[in-house]
Design a protein around this motif. Sequence first.
Motif, short mmCIF file in Angstrom:
data_model
loop_
_atom_site.label_atom_id
_atom_site.label_comp_id
_atom_site.label_asym_id
_atom_site.label_seq_id
_atom_site.Cartn_x
_atom_site.Cartn_y
_atom_site.Cartn_z
N GLU A 189 0.84 -1.22 0.00
CA GLU A 189 0.00 0.00 0.00
C GLU A 189 0.87 1.25 0.00
OE1 GLU A 189 -2.54 -0.40 3.47
OE2 GLU A 189 -4.23 -0.60 2.10
N GLY A 190 2.05 1.12 0.58
CA GLY A 190 2.95 2.26 0.65
C GLY A 190 4.13 1.91 1.55
N TYR A 229 12.98 0.20 6.36
CA TYR A 229 11.83 0.51 5.53
C TYR A 229 10.60 0.10 6.35
CZ TYR A 229 14.84 0.75 1.38
OH TYR A 229 15.80 1.08 0.47
N ILE A 230 9.62 0.96 6.39
CA ILE A 230 8.36 0.58 7.06
C ILE A 230 7.33 0.42 5.95
CG2 ILE A 230 6.66 1.22 8.82
CD1 ILE A 230 8.89 3.22 9.85
N VAL A 231 6.98 -0.84 5.70
CA VAL A 231 6.14 -1.16 4.54
C VAL A 231 4.72 -1.50 4.99
CG1 VAL A 231 5.93 -2.62 2.48
CG2 VAL A 231 8.19 -2.11 3.44
N SER A 232 3.76 -0.82 4.39
CA SER A 232 2.35 -1.13 4.70
C SER A 232 1.80 -2.09 3.66
CB SER A 232 1.51 0.15 4.68
OG SER A 232 1.97 1.03 5.67
N GLU A 236 3.46 -5.26 12.61
CA GLU A 236 2.21 -4.89 13.28
C GLU A 236 1.06 -5.44 12.45
OE1 GLU A 236 3.31 -0.72 15.61
OE2 GLU A 236 2.04 -0.64 13.84
N GLU A 237 0.14 -6.10 13.12
CA GLU A 237 -0.98 -6.71 12.39
C GLU A 237 -2.28 -5.97 12.73
OE1 GLU A 237 0.84 -11.23 12.29
OE2 GLU A 237 -0.73 -10.74 13.72
#
Lengths: 253, 441
Positions: free
Chosen positions: A141-142, A154-157, A185-186
């Motif tokens: 998503e981003g 990297y923080i990947v959504s 994180e879920e």
Amino acid sequence: MKRIHFVTAVMILILAWSVVGYAQDFAHIEALLDRIEQRSSFENTDFSALVNMIVEDPEKGIEKIVVRQFSRNNGEKFLLLIQEPVANKGQGHLRDGDSLWMYDPSSRKFAHTSLKENFQDSDARNSDFVVESYATSYEIEGYEEGKLGNFAVYIVSLAAQSDNASVPYSKIWITKDTELVLKVEEYSLNRRLMRTNLYPKYAKVGDNLIPVQMIFIDELVAGQKTQMSLSEVSTNDIPDHVFTKAYVERVNR
Amino acid sequence: MSMTLKVASRNIFRQKKRTFLLAGAIAFGMLVITLINAFTGGLVENIRENIADIFGGHVFITGTEYPEGGQIVRRMKPDDRLDELLAEHAPFISSHTKRSEAYATFIFGSKRTVDTVYGVDFVEENKLLESLVVSKGSFDRVAELNNAIIVTETVGQRLGVEPGETILVKLDTITGQQNVGEFQVEAFVKDQDMFGMSSAYAHRAYLNELLGLDTHEFQNLYLTIHDLSQAEAVARDFRVGLRSDDEIEEEEVEVSVSVAGMPISPQDKKEPIQPWEGTRYRVMGINEIMEPIEQVVGVLDKIALVVFLILLFVTMVGITNTFRMIMIERTREIGTMRAFGMHKKQVKRIFLWEATLVSLLGVVTGLVLSGVLVFILSRIGITKDPAMQMFLTEGRLSFVISKGSLVVNTVLVVVISLIAAYWPAKAAAKLSPMKALGSHT
């Protein structure tokens, strides 16, 4: 008039460039997720380990669960045999493709369960014993760049591509240099944080890098968490009969 | 006949004590069987009504969809077939309610428990709130608060939550994804968990949102029928009316042969379920749910009948002995009557009338006593234990006396009394007038 055409053309070019740039960014993250998946994949070898779990339940206190894990094809087939606590000894979770059963030696019966169910009374899910395929089960998503402690990440959504994915949405923290997933994180379907997973320790097994210590924090139930550590990790071949109901029935008789 | 009846009536009052004992034994048997029948009848009716209240109806309809490439999901959308059937059966249906439901984990702080939560339209289902017994909080704001939830007392205590506080409810959507909602607890209600029917109630619109259903969709349709005897017929009509062409075709293919009631299937292997278009409905009448309960109650009724028959058998022996004694006591009297021209048949009739009158006296006494006991017992508050509420109406036992069983029991008593008195009557009729007059008794 010519001026207007020129401005329009420039704007289209800028737009196209930004779209391509955006897509390229995602391609880079997709490639990263692919590499992570390949590196943790045990497609050609079997996998076994002794799993120690410490479950911290605010009501029940601390409980230790010891599980012998046998896995094949990244968990397409797996057997989880409970060794401790003694009261649950002999219980087994057997997966064969789309079917997952839980065996109870006291009733000598197999009951259907699912990968999304929690494992025993812990905060780990049955799906935590399967190699999570972020690259194929989720779409990006981003992403953003950030820090997790001292690590640049990297923080990947991610959003699930189908209802078969473990959770509808997740956010993962991946170190830029070593490309390790340190935190996940879920989120629920309405994007409420349900569980935070931490992966503080990795070990090299053959060509693979796998987390050998995991912490699952239930974000809905205050004070509820589970620590999971792997030992006696092996990639030796496991006999076929291990992944059968008959074996589960007789192994602890 | 009137003469024999008159003599028989006079005779039963000649030996009042003996008549009292005989009729008393019959009355006791009648009392036992009537009370047990009335109790079990009331029990079934109470359970049926309570189940109907809890489920919100007497006919239950659920629907499933299985689109190509998807998975089986429980969902019902507005459907013309359904609307037509509802319109056609409007005279039989007093109300219908649409609910969604989820088996969810309720979380408050560090505590959690599981329960079923029903999504209801509190305005549509105005009787629901009336049927629930509030133990804490109130229903005042339930209708206006979108995320209001009514939980059972047990769930409330387990979570340590108070009315007005917010709990988390974790559930699976219809497609199996995880979702979490925030609900404000408005009231605790007494739970009726005897049959695992403990449940919480929330607004359907909000629960639908969490389940992944549209606002106008639902999972269960409950019909309340005016006359319960029509419930099965209505269920059958809906079952037939909602069957899709695919289902009819599948049913035609599924031809099976049975030997001694055991089905023999030509295919041992179970065919995989094929996806289907639209919604497939499952219709169930309350009688299907009540069947196992009625079977248990039926066993109780049968035990009562056996006890009643044993009592009757003992009474029958008593009647036979009594009438033999009567015959011996009245030998001279019989001789005199025969000498004055009474026929053998008339003598026999006097004995049989006497037996009939005694048995009827016993039946009437037993029924009057049963009526008095039923009146007293049905006015005693039995218990406030929630588990018992399923069997009670407003905390009291209720009794339903079936006319059919009354007639059967009465006929049984009279016939058995006649059989018991037949041989002494026959012996009395056979007495020679000469010998009878010569007798000292």
